[in-house]
Design a protein around this motif. Structure first.
Motif, short mmCIF file in Angstrom:
data_model
loop_
_atom_site.label_atom_id
_atom_site.label_comp_id
_atom_site.label_asym_id
_atom_site.label_seq_id
_atom_site.Cartn_x
_atom_site.Cartn_y
_atom_site.Cartn_z
N SER A 43 0.86 -1.18 0.00
CA SER A 43 0.00 0.00 0.00
C SER A 43 0.90 1.23 0.00
CB SER A 43 -0.94 -0.02 1.21
OG SER A 43 -1.87 1.04 1.13
N THR A 44 0.39 2.34 0.50
CA THR A 44 1.14 3.59 0.51
C THR A 44 1.81 3.85 1.85
OG1 THR A 44 -1.02 4.62 0.91
CG2 THR A 44 -0.13 4.76 -1.32
N TYR A 45 1.72 2.89 2.75
CA TYR A 45 2.45 2.85 4.01
C TYR A 45 2.39 1.41 4.44
CZ TYR A 45 4.35 4.64 8.42
OH TYR A 45 5.17 4.89 9.49
N ASN A 100 0.95 -1.72 6.17
CA ASN A 100 -0.47 -1.98 6.32
C ASN A 100 -0.86 -2.03 7.80
OD1 ASN A 100 -0.24 -2.32 3.55
ND2 ASN A 100 -0.31 -4.56 3.66
N VAL A 122 -2.91 0.15 11.28
CA VAL A 122 -3.69 1.22 11.89
C VAL A 122 -3.29 1.30 13.36
CG1 VAL A 122 -5.65 0.99 10.32
CG2 VAL A 122 -5.64 -0.30 12.49
N ASP A 130 -7.45 7.71 12.89
CA ASP A 130 -6.23 7.42 12.14
C ASP A 130 -6.55 7.49 10.65
OD1 ASP A 130 -3.80 6.62 11.18
OD2 ASP A 130 -3.89 4.57 11.97
N LEU A 131 -6.66 8.68 10.16
CA LEU A 131 -7.10 8.87 8.77
C LEU A 131 -6.10 8.30 7.78
CD1 LEU A 131 -8.59 12.48 8.94
CD2 LEU A 131 -9.73 10.27 9.28
N GLU A 132 -4.82 8.41 8.11
CA GLU A 132 -3.82 7.83 7.20
C GLU A 132 -3.89 6.31 7.21
OE1 GLU A 132 0.94 7.88 6.10
OE2 GLU A 132 0.24 8.98 7.87
N GLY A 133 -4.12 5.73 8.39
CA GLY A 133 -4.25 4.28 8.47
C GLY A 133 -5.41 3.77 7.64
N GLN A 154 -6.79 5.30 5.14
CA GLN A 154 -6.41 5.54 3.74
C GLN A 154 -5.51 4.41 3.23
OE1 GLN A 154 -4.87 9.56 2.06
NE2 GLN A 154 -3.05 8.49 2.79
N THR A 155 -4.58 3.99 4.07
CA THR A 155 -3.70 2.87 3.70
C THR A 155 -4.49 1.61 3.43
OG1 THR A 155 -1.90 3.81 5.03
CG2 THR A 155 -1.75 1.47 4.51
N ASN A 165 -6.21 1.95 -0.01
CA ASN A 165 -5.23 1.75 -1.08
C ASN A 165 -4.82 0.28 -1.19
OD1 ASN A 165 -5.22 4.45 -1.86
ND2 ASN A 165 -3.56 4.99 -0.45
#
Length: 209
Positions: free
Chosen positions: A147-149, A151, A153, A164-167, A169-170, A173
């Motif tokens: 993914s983009t980070y 995987n 959360v 955890d919006l980035e989590g 999002q990951t 993706n």
């Protein structure tokens, strides 16, 4: 096309579940069916190396492992989710994976089934748990979905993961990347099948004497 989703957390509606839900929803939007199996709240014992599975095609212990085996066989991919305990994955999910992968080694080929690990943690230790699970895929000729980070959360309860919006999002993706890879592999399999895997050599470094 189908993905088997393993929840290795004893908390059926906890942080790991929230992460998996995000991936599953994305996969379903991409036309991929998902099947969930909850492992973390089950009594799963480890492999005893009895080799019963080599003769009978299933584990000697008739539990969730044998129930999940046909789901794994028909799936195009697998996602394994786990909380982080002492910088590692939950013991139940590792015992489950040991027996699932070993007992099915002689019954179906895992080549080009795709795999992904999803980890939840309060603060740290997640990347070593992530590494533990990915090793089941790399020994089985299974491509790992990225993914983009990493995987993962973060949170102590499921409500924390919402922040955890980035989590999240990951996870989305990850779902899109998994769907793409499954579709690409299936398209190639229709014309060429899967790559041949040599298995003639099993070197244990004996001197022959």
């Amino acid at each position: 096309m189908k993905v088997l989703v393993i929840n290795g957390s004893p908390h059926l509606h906890g942080c790991t579940d929230r992460a998996l839900n995000e991936v599953e929803a994305t996969l379903q939007n991409e036309g991929i069916e998902t099947v969930r199996v909850n492992v973390g709240n089950q009594d799963i014992r480890g492999c005893i190396s009895c080799l019963f599975c080599r003769k009978h095609g299933e584990c000697v212990f008739h539990d969730l492992v044998n129930e999940a085996a046909p789901l794994f066989e028909e799936a195009d991919g697998i996602i394994v989710g786990s909380p982080t305990y002492y910088a590692g994955a939950n013991g139940q999910v590792l015992a489950f994976l040991d027996r699932l992968f070993y007992s099915t080694a002689g019954t179906f080929d895992k080549t080009m089934k795709v795999g992904a690990a999803v980890i939840s943690s309060r603060r740290g230790g997640s990347t070593s748990a992530f590494d533990e699970i990915n090793k089941y895929f790399t020994i089985s000729a299974m491509p790992i979905v990225s993914s983009t980070y990493w995987n993962e959360v973060h949170g102590f309860v499921a409500e924390d993961v919402e922040k955890d919006l980035e989590g999240l999002q990951t996870m989305r993706n990850l779902g899109r990347n998994m769907a793409f890879l499954i579709k690409a592999i299936n398209a190639r399999k229709e014309t060429e099948g899967v790559p041949a895997q040599e298995r003639r050599f099993f070197t244990s470094f004996h001197d022959g004497k």
